[in-house]
Design a protein around this motif. Structure first.
Motif, short mmCIF file in Angstrom:
data_model
loop_
_atom_site.label_atom_id
_atom_site.label_comp_id
_atom_site.label_asym_id
_atom_site.label_seq_id
_atom_site.Cartn_x
_atom_site.Cartn_y
_atom_site.Cartn_z
N GLN A 2 4.80 2.34 1.66
CA GLN A 2 5.45 1.61 0.71
C GLN A 2 6.15 2.75 -0.31
O GLN A 2 5.68 3.58 -0.80
CB GLN A 2 4.55 0.99 -0.40
N ASP A 35 8.44 0.97 4.33
CA ASP A 35 8.63 -0.18 3.58
C ASP A 35 9.60 0.01 2.27
O ASP A 35 9.15 0.65 1.39
CB ASP A 35 7.44 -1.02 3.21
N ARG A 37 11.00 -2.53 0.51
CA ARG A 37 10.92 -3.79 -0.08
C ARG A 37 11.26 -3.82 -1.47
O ARG A 37 12.05 -4.42 -2.09
CB ARG A 37 9.66 -4.72 0.16
N THR A 67 11.86 -0.48 7.32
CA THR A 67 11.82 -1.98 7.22
C THR A 67 11.97 -2.35 6.08
O THR A 67 11.95 -1.86 4.92
CB THR A 67 10.41 -2.44 7.74
N ASN A 68 12.59 -3.82 5.72
CA ASN A 68 12.63 -4.49 4.51
C ASN A 68 13.79 -3.87 3.60
O ASN A 68 13.71 -3.58 2.57
CB ASN A 68 11.46 -4.59 3.86
#
Length: 303
Positions: A2, A35, A37, A67-68
């Motif tokens: 993350q 990630d 995000r 990703t995201n």
């Protein structure tokens, strides 16, 4: 993995260190997923950490997937052409056009950009007046093209082609083909790679006049940091990518503080970061005035 909401210098250093810890695992994972995000801001240090980690992953046959990825980060990846290299999975796109990343106030100054445009137009007018005598002198002195171009790294690491009047013999920088002419051990001796006309162009800084084209197109500014080559950036550690938070300039701290004598990499980085710290429109004007004084002094010119 993350990623944080901001990927600036401190977070980027931690990002790189975490990545290095993963490489110590046995066996190594076949894929690492990043990630994005939560990430809404990424500056040049974040780009530097991402590029460094991608190279390390590739060298160990590890697939790296982003990703995201939201609109703000994706805009930077597209601007730097990293979207063509990295595997990117998008978050739902926003209907609102993203603003430019606020890496440094100079990149958001409309007045600075206006001064760049006016200065570039005036500079190109001067270049047009001097073009015929300069071009004639270059062609009579040594065979080859009038202009020299080279890929450099600009704001946020985006590559662009910088333009100069040719001051070196053709092939003198072609390292891959073994044509490079080595600098003399005596730094006070003339560089054999530089032509006779080239020495005059460098001493008077006339070789840099074509860079007004780069300023007009927005790839450079009249005042900024020194534009590095891609090979140089390959050796940057994450914090050193901070110098790419501003646009490169035709002049700056390095040019007016004795560029002939300053060759230490750390000293050059410190000068670029000092410019970012002290930047203001008035500071730009002062550096432009200093540049003019340096050009007309007897000790001016590049090594």
């Amino acid at each position: 993995m993350q990623l944080p909401d901001r990927l600036s210098v401190l977070e980027a250093v931690a990002f790189k260190e975490t990545f290095q810890q993963i490489f110590q695992n046995h066996p190594l994972p076949p894929k690492i997923i990043l990630d994005f995000r939560q990430t809404t801001f990424i500056d040049s240090c974040g780009i530097g950490a991402l590029v460094n980690n991608y190279k390390n992953a590739t060298s160990k046959d590890i697939e790296l997937v982003l990703t995201n990825v939201g609109t703000p980060v994706m805009m930077i990846l597209r601007m730097t052409n990293l979207d063509q290299i990295l595997t990117v999975e998008l978050l739902s796109e926003s209907s609102q056009p993203p603003a430019l990343p606020p890496t440094h106030p100079s990149t958001r100054s409309g007045i600075k950009r206006g001064l760049d445009i006016i200065g570039a137009i005036v500079g190109l007018g001067i270049t047009a007046l001097l073009f015929i005598p300069i071009a004639t002198a270059i062609k009579l002195d040594s065979p080859g093209p009038i202009f020299f171009s080279q890929i450099r790294k600009g704001w946020m690491g985006k590559e662009f082609r910088i333009w100069k009047f040719r001051s070196m013999y053709v092939g003198s920088q072609d390292i891959s083909k073994g044509k490079i002419r080595v600098k003399p051990l005596d730094e006070n001796a003339p560089d054999p790679r530089v032509t006779r006309v080239g020495r005059f162009l460098r001493k008077s800084s006339l070789d840099e006049l074509p860079q007004f084209v780069n300023v007009l197109t927005g790839e450079m500014s009249l005042v900024g940091t020194r534009p590095p080559t891609p090979d140089e950036v390959d050796y940057y550690d994450v914090p050193e990518w901070q110098r790419l938070d501003v646009k490169p300039g035709m002049t700056g701290e390095w040019q007016v503080n004795g560029r002939n004598q300053i060759h230490n990499f750390k000293d050059i980085i410190d000068l670029d970061l000092r410019y970012q710290h002290h930047w203001s429109l008035m500071y730009d004007v002062k550096l432009i005035i200093k540049t003019i004084l340096v050009v007309f002094s007897k000790n001016s010119g590049a090594a």
